[in-house]
Design a protein around this motif. Structure first.
Motif, PDB file in Angstrom:
ATOM      1  N   ALA A  58       0.855  -1.183   0.000  1.00  0.00           N
ATOM      2  CA  ALA A  58       0.000   0.000   0.000  1.00  0.00           C
ATOM      3  C   ALA A  58       0.891   1.234   0.000  1.00  0.00           C
ATOM      4  CB  ALA A  58      -0.917  -0.003   1.220  1.00  0.00           C
ATOM      5  N   ALA A  59       0.277   2.386  -0.262  1.00  0.00           N
ATOM      6  CA  ALA A  59       1.044   3.630  -0.270  1.00  0.00           C
ATOM      7  C   ALA A  59       0.162   4.808   0.100  1.00  0.00           C
ATOM      8  CB  ALA A  59       1.666   3.855  -1.638  1.00  0.00           C
ATOM      9  N   TYR A  60       0.812   5.812   0.649  1.00  0.00           N
ATOM     10  CA  TYR A  60       0.197   7.112   0.926  1.00  0.00           C
ATOM     11  C   TYR A  60       1.062   8.146   0.228  1.00  0.00           C
ATOM     12  CZ  TYR A  60      -0.993  11.402   3.329  1.00  0.00           C
ATOM     13  OH  TYR A  60      -1.362  12.690   3.600  1.00  0.00           O
ATOM     14  N   LEU A  61       0.439   8.992  -0.577  1.00  0.00           N
ATOM     15  CA  LEU A  61       1.166  10.031  -1.294  1.00  0.00           C
ATOM     16  C   LEU A  61       0.615  11.395  -0.921  1.00  0.00           C
ATOM     17  CD1 LEU A  61       1.302   7.411  -3.158  1.00  0.00           C
ATOM     18  CD2 LEU A  61       1.836   8.989  -4.974  1.00  0.00           C
ATOM     19  N   GLU A  62       1.487  12.383  -0.938  1.00  0.00           N
ATOM     20  CA  GLU A  62       1.090  13.782  -0.818  1.00  0.00           C
ATOM     21  C   GLU A  62       1.664  14.500  -2.029  1.00  0.00           C
ATOM     22  OE1 GLU A  62       2.877  15.135   2.804  1.00  0.00           O
ATOM     23  OE2 GLU A  62       1.439  14.074   4.061  1.00  0.00           O
ATOM     24  N   LEU A  63       0.824  15.196  -2.773  1.00  0.00           N
ATOM     25  CA  LEU A  63       1.288  16.024  -3.879  1.00  0.00           C
ATOM     26  C   LEU A  63       0.892  17.455  -3.562  1.00  0.00           C
ATOM     27  CD1 LEU A  63       2.624  16.411  -6.634  1.00  0.00           C
ATOM     28  CD2 LEU A  63       0.379  15.991  -7.672  1.00  0.00           C
ATOM     29  N   LYS A  64       1.906  18.288  -3.363  1.00  0.00           N
ATOM     30  CA  LYS A  64       1.677  19.698  -3.066  1.00  0.00           C
ATOM     31  C   LYS A  64       2.254  20.521  -4.206  1.00  0.00           C
ATOM     32  CE  LYS A  64       1.894  19.198   1.902  1.00  0.00           C
ATOM     33  NZ  LYS A  64       2.376  19.709   3.154  1.00  0.00           N
ATOM     34  N   SER A  65       1.513  21.556  -4.583  1.00  0.00           N
ATOM     35  CA  SER A  65       2.002  22.460  -5.617  1.00  0.00           C
ATOM     36  C   SER A  65       1.238  23.768  -5.540  1.00  0.00           C
ATOM     37  CB  SER A  65       1.836  21.848  -7.006  1.00  0.00           C
ATOM     38  OG  SER A  65       2.349  22.721  -7.997  1.00  0.00           O
ATOM     39  N   LEU A  66       1.939  24.859  -5.749  1.00  0.00           N
ATOM     40  CA  LEU A  66       1.268  26.144  -5.860  1.00  0.00           C
ATOM     41  C   LEU A  66       0.350  26.082  -7.073  1.00  0.00           C
ATOM     42  CD1 LEU A  66       4.342  28.470  -5.244  1.00  0.00           C
ATOM     43  CD2 LEU A  66       2.641  27.730  -3.582  1.00  0.00           C
ATOM     44  N   ASN A  67      -0.813  26.661  -6.951  1.00  0.00           N
ATOM     45  CA  ASN A  67      -1.785  26.705  -8.055  1.00  0.00           C
ATOM     46  C   ASN A  67      -2.138  25.325  -8.597  1.00  0.00           C
ATOM     47  OD1 ASN A  67      -1.773  29.595  -8.002  1.00  0.00           O
ATOM     48  ND2 ASN A  67       0.145  29.540  -9.137  1.00  0.00           N
ATOM     49  N   ASP A  86       2.917   0.032 -11.752  1.00  0.00           N
ATOM     50  CA  ASP A  86       3.990  -0.408 -12.652  1.00  0.00           C
ATOM     51  C   ASP A  86       5.311  -0.629 -11.922  1.00  0.00           C
ATOM     52  OD1 ASP A  86       2.141  -0.144 -14.683  1.00  0.00           O
ATOM     53  OD2 ASP A  86       3.062   1.661 -15.553  1.00  0.00           O
ATOM     54  N   SER A  87       5.634   0.259 -11.007  1.00  0.00           N
ATOM     55  CA  SER A  87       6.949   0.231 -10.352  1.00  0.00           C
ATOM     56  C   SER A  87       7.012  -0.658  -9.118  1.00  0.00           C
ATOM     57  CB  SER A  87       7.359   1.645  -9.937  1.00  0.00           C
ATOM     58  OG  SER A  87       7.410   2.495 -11.046  1.00  0.00           O
ATOM     59  N   LEU A  88       5.916  -0.708  -8.350  1.00  0.00           N
ATOM     60  CA  LEU A  88       5.957  -1.390  -7.052  1.00  0.00           C
ATOM     61  C   LEU A  88       4.867  -2.444  -6.888  1.00  0.00           C
ATOM     62  CD1 LEU A  88       6.621   1.724  -4.780  1.00  0.00           C
ATOM     63  CD2 LEU A  88       8.300   0.110  -5.704  1.00  0.00           C
ATOM     64  N   ALA A  89       4.067  -2.668  -7.921  1.00  0.00           N
ATOM     65  CA  ALA A  89       2.970  -3.643  -7.878  1.00  0.00           C
ATOM     66  C   ALA A  89       1.971  -3.327  -6.764  1.00  0.00           C
ATOM     67  CB  ALA A  89       3.505  -5.063  -7.751  1.00  0.00           C
ATOM     68  N   ILE A  90       1.743  -2.037  -6.527  1.00  0.00           N
ATOM     69  CA  ILE A  90       0.740  -1.614  -5.555  1.00  0.00           C
ATOM     70  C   ILE A  90      -0.548  -1.330  -6.325  1.00  0.00           C
ATOM     71  CG2 ILE A  90       0.069   0.094  -3.829  1.00  0.00           C
ATOM     72  CD1 ILE A  90       3.052   0.590  -3.319  1.00  0.00           C
ATOM     73  N   PRO A  91      -1.626  -2.058  -6.030  1.00  0.00           N
ATOM     74  CA  PRO A  91      -2.875  -1.821  -6.744  1.00  0.00           C
ATOM     75  C   PRO A  91      -3.466  -0.453  -6.392  1.00  0.00           C
ATOM     76  CG  PRO A  91      -3.078  -3.695  -5.219  1.00  0.00           C
ATOM     77  CD  PRO A  91      -1.705  -3.136  -5.058  1.00  0.00           C
ATOM     78  N   PRO A  92      -4.121   0.193  -7.342  1.00  0.00           N
ATOM     79  CA  PRO A  92      -4.685   1.527  -7.105  1.00  0.00           C
ATOM     80  C   PRO A  92      -5.634   1.594  -5.908  1.00  0.00           C
ATOM     81  CG  PRO A  92      -4.754   1.020  -9.433  1.00  0.00           C
ATOM     82  CD  PRO A  92      -4.310  -0.234  -8.721  1.00  0.00           C
ATOM     83  N   GLU A  93      -6.326   0.504  -5.623  1.00  0.00           N
ATOM     84  CA  GLU A  93      -7.256   0.537  -4.494  1.00  0.00           C
ATOM     85  C   GLU A  93      -6.542   0.479  -3.148  1.00  0.00           C
ATOM     86  OE1 GLU A  93      -7.071  -3.806  -5.869  1.00  0.00           O
ATOM     87  OE2 GLU A  93      -7.170  -1.851  -6.843  1.00  0.00           O
ATOM     88  N   ARG A  94      -5.205   0.403  -3.171  1.00  0.00           N
ATOM     89  CA  ARG A  94      -4.408   0.390  -1.932  1.00  0.00           C
ATOM     90  C   ARG A  94      -3.560   1.655  -1.829  1.00  0.00           C
ATOM     91  NH1 ARG A  94      -4.982  -3.022   1.862  1.00  0.00           N
ATOM     92  NH2 ARG A  94      -2.769  -3.013   2.341  1.00  0.00           N
ATOM     93  N   VAL A  95      -4.042   2.733  -2.465  1.00  0.00           N
ATOM     94  CA  VAL A  95      -3.304   4.000  -2.491  1.00  0.00           C
ATOM     95  C   VAL A  95      -4.234   5.139  -2.078  1.00  0.00           C
ATOM     96  CG1 VAL A  95      -2.042   5.635  -3.943  1.00  0.00           C
ATOM     97  CG2 VAL A  95      -1.827   3.170  -4.369  1.00  0.00           C
ATOM     98  N   TYR A  96      -3.778   5.944  -1.153  1.00  0.00           N
ATOM     99  CA  TYR A  96      -4.439   7.210  -0.832  1.00  0.00           C
ATOM    100  C   TYR A  96      -3.505   8.321  -1.284  1.00  0.00           C
ATOM    101  CZ  TYR A  96      -8.214   5.524   2.248  1.00  0.00           C
ATOM    102  OH  TYR A  96      -9.343   4.944   2.766  1.00  0.00           O
ATOM    103  N   ILE A  97      -4.086   9.383  -1.831  1.00  0.00           N
ATOM    104  CA  ILE A  97      -3.305  10.532  -2.281  1.00  0.00           C
ATOM    105  C   ILE A  97      -3.950  11.798  -1.729  1.00  0.00           C
ATOM    106  CG2 ILE A  97      -2.384  11.818  -4.244  1.00  0.00           C
ATOM    107  CD1 ILE A  97      -2.865   9.259  -5.940  1.00  0.00           C
ATOM    108  N   GLU A  98      -3.154  12.602  -1.063  1.00  0.00           N
ATOM    109  CA  GLU A  98      -3.609  13.904  -0.583  1.00  0.00           C
ATOM    110  C   GLU A  98      -3.053  14.978  -1.505  1.00  0.00           C
ATOM    111  OE1 GLU A  98      -3.199  16.925   3.220  1.00  0.00           O
ATOM    112  OE2 GLU A  98      -2.409  14.894   3.386  1.00  0.00           O
ATOM    113  N   PHE A  99      -3.938  15.775  -2.081  1.00  0.00           N
ATOM    114  CA  PHE A  99      -3.536  16.886  -2.934  1.00  0.00           C
ATOM    115  C   PHE A  99      -3.661  18.179  -2.135  1.00  0.00           C
ATOM    116  CE2 PHE A  99      -5.221  13.640  -5.818  1.00  0.00           C
ATOM    117  CZ  PHE A  99      -4.166  13.517  -6.704  1.00  0.00           C
TER     118      PHE A  99
END
Length: 114
Positions: A58-67, A86-99
């Motif tokens: 599983a993975a947790y990502l944070e993507l921060k960017s101005l605008n 593709d890189s780590l064989a982590i299925p999309p349903e096991r990923v949270y992303i905070e924008f």
């Protein structure tokens, strides 16, 4: 100032880390249309992470960017989930992303703020 923080419970071989980080950096720059020279990638692998009651990859990502263009976050989510699958064989349903799009005065760089 785009910053991608990638935290995962997958143990990534040290020899593989630079290529993954480079691919993530290019991906973020392309998605946001910003120079890669401004992109920062933080990779934390082998972390204690439980998602949905299991320690499966599983993975947790944070993507921060101005605008950060909020209307495009579904596209960004697809691209980042594809990168992890593709890189780590982590299925999309096991990923949270905070924008996040911090205000310019709350993000510092080079002895000042943006």
């Amino acid at each position: 100032m785009p910053t991608l923080r990638l935290l995962t419970n997958v143990e990534i071989d040290p020899a593989s880390r630079p290529a993954l980080m480079a691919r993530a950096s290019r991906t973020v720059a392309e998605l946001l249309g910003k120079p890669e020279s401004y992109v920062m990638v933080i990779l934390e692998s082998g972390r204690d992470l439980l998602f949905g009651g299991t320690a499966d990859p599983a993975a947790y990502l944070e993507l921060k960017s101005l605008n950060l263009p909020e209307a495009r976050t579904p596209e960004f989510s697809r691209a980042l989930c594809t990168l992890l699958a593709d890189s780590l064989a982590i299925p999309p349903e096991r990923v949270y992303i905070e924008f996040a799009a911090p205000p310019r005065h709350l993000f510092g760089w080079n002895n000042a703020t943006f």
